[in-house]
Motif scaffolding. Structure first.
Motif, short mmCIF file in Angstrom:
data_model
loop_
_atom_site.label_atom_id
_atom_site.label_comp_id
_atom_site.label_asym_id
_atom_site.label_seq_id
_atom_site.Cartn_x
_atom_site.Cartn_y
_atom_site.Cartn_z
N ASP A 35 0.86 -1.17 0.00
CA ASP A 35 0.00 0.00 0.00
C ASP A 35 0.91 1.24 0.00
O ASP A 35 2.09 1.13 0.34
CB ASP A 35 -0.86 -0.05 1.27
CG ASP A 35 -1.62 1.23 1.50
OD1 ASP A 35 -2.27 1.72 0.54
OD2 ASP A 35 -1.56 1.76 2.63
N ASP A 72 -0.33 5.08 0.82
CA ASP A 72 -0.66 6.07 1.85
C ASP A 72 -0.65 5.45 3.24
O ASP A 72 -1.42 4.54 3.53
CB ASP A 72 -2.02 6.70 1.57
CG ASP A 72 -2.02 7.49 0.28
OD1 ASP A 72 -1.29 8.49 0.22
OD2 ASP A 72 -2.72 7.09 -0.68
N GLY A 73 0.22 5.92 4.10
CA GLY A 73 0.30 5.42 5.46
C GLY A 73 1.17 4.18 5.61
O GLY A 73 1.47 3.77 6.72
N THR A 74 1.58 3.58 4.48
CA THR A 74 2.41 2.37 4.54
C THR A 74 3.82 2.67 4.04
O THR A 74 4.79 2.48 4.76
CB THR A 74 1.78 1.22 3.74
OG1 THR A 74 0.52 0.90 4.32
CG2 THR A 74 2.66 -0.01 3.73
N GLU A 92 -0.08 -3.19 4.85
CA GLU A 92 -1.15 -2.19 4.89
C GLU A 92 -1.11 -1.44 6.20
O GLU A 92 -0.56 -1.92 7.20
CB GLU A 92 -2.52 -2.90 4.79
CG GLU A 92 -2.96 -3.24 3.37
CD GLU A 92 -3.42 -2.01 2.59
OE1 GLU A 92 -3.50 -0.93 3.18
OE2 GLU A 92 -3.69 -2.15 1.39
N ASP A 93 -1.76 -0.27 6.24
CA ASP A 93 -1.84 0.48 7.51
C ASP A 93 -3.27 0.65 8.00
O ASP A 93 -3.45 1.07 9.14
CB ASP A 93 -1.22 1.88 7.35
CG ASP A 93 -2.05 2.75 6.44
OD1 ASP A 93 -2.31 2.34 5.30
OD2 ASP A 93 -2.48 3.84 6.87
N SER A 94 -4.26 0.36 7.15
CA SER A 94 -5.64 0.71 7.52
C SER A 94 -6.56 -0.50 7.50
O SER A 94 -6.26 -1.53 6.89
CB SER A 94 -6.19 1.75 6.54
OG SER A 94 -6.40 1.13 5.28
MG MG Z 1 -3.03 3.10 3.42
#
Ligand code: MG
Ligand code: XBP
Length: 234
Positions: free
Chosen positions: A12, A14-16, A186-188
């Motif tokens: 991923d 965004d955020g990862t 992943e982050d979400s």
């Molecule tokens: Mg993400």
């Protein structure tokens, strides 16, 4: 001991790969101000709005929430007013990334280097726009070498965004791999559900905006990509 015996890492963005959402939020707000709109998303509001993946979809969800009369006049999901706002936000975001305003997440350069040593295929599986991914590659050419990635599956490539598994199915198809030979990072919660929906094992590493997400569906939750280094192998 190797915990994940794999041929590919599906990442991923965004955020990862990087803490991008704060720059996304500021770029949305600047776009709204430039357009003379009385909208400004606080950190708290943006955290809630992230439940809707996709920037264009997020603006649509916001309009439906705060200006239902305007929402009723929009020409569906491809409304030109919303598309123009999203295009401007994408431009501002790319400018910020190019100025170095987005840092890679801890352990990501090391994880990518390790994956390449092991000969793992690398793929991007994101709902974000391709221009945003290219901007990030452009800003971090050493840690994120574009040529190291076999394929980039981005927001424009799928009909449905995460938590729909389409992005992961497409990444596997392009790599020619069964889901069990890949590992998603992943982050979400939406990202974890997308990977699991495609049958891909997933490690979740919470980010600034997803620290409160229920990541219980992940195979493992880690504090940073550094912790993943000893767990991947062929
Ligand atoms: Mg993400
Ligand atoms: C990321 C997103 C994206 C970004 C904004 O989700 O939902 O919409 O917030 O990018 P994930 P765009 O990390 O699960 O892929 O404005 O280009 O959509």
């Amino acid at each position: 001991m190797t915990r994940f015996s794999i041929d590919a890492l599906l990442l991923d963005v965004d955020g990862t790969l990087a803490e991008t959402e704060e720059l996304h939020r500021l770029s949305f707000n600047r776009t709204f101000a430039e357009a003379g709109l009385p909208w400004s998303w606080s950190v708290e509001t943006y955290r809630r709005l992230l439940a809707t993946t996709g920037g264009r979809e997020r603006i649509l969800a916001w309009i439906a929430e705060v200006e239902p009369e305007r929402a009723a006049r929009l020409e569906g999901p491809n409304d030109p007013f919303v598309a123009a706002l999203h295009a401007r936000k994408t431009e501002l975001y790319a400018e910020g990334v190019a100025r170095g305003e987005v840092a890679l997440c801890p352990g990501i350069p090391e994880l990518l280097a390790r994956a390449r040593e092991l000969g793992l295929a690398l793929a991007i599986a994101t709902t974000t726009s391709r221009a945003n991914v290219e901007a990030l590659f452009g800003a971090h050419p050493e840690a994120l070498p574009r040529a190291a990635f076999a394929t980039l599956v981005c927001g424009e490539d799928t009909k449905r965004k995460k938590p729909d598994p389409e992005v992961y199915r497409l990444a596997l198809e392009r790599l020619g791999l069964p889901p069990g030979r890949a590992l998603a990072v992943e982050d979400s919660r939406n990202g974890v559900l997308a990977a699991k929906g495609a049958g891909v094992p997933v490690v979740a590493i919470p980010s600034l905006y997803t620290a409160g997400d229920d990541l219980g569906a992940a195979d493992q939750v880690l504090a940073s990509a550094f912790e993943l280094l000893p767990l991947v192998g062929r």
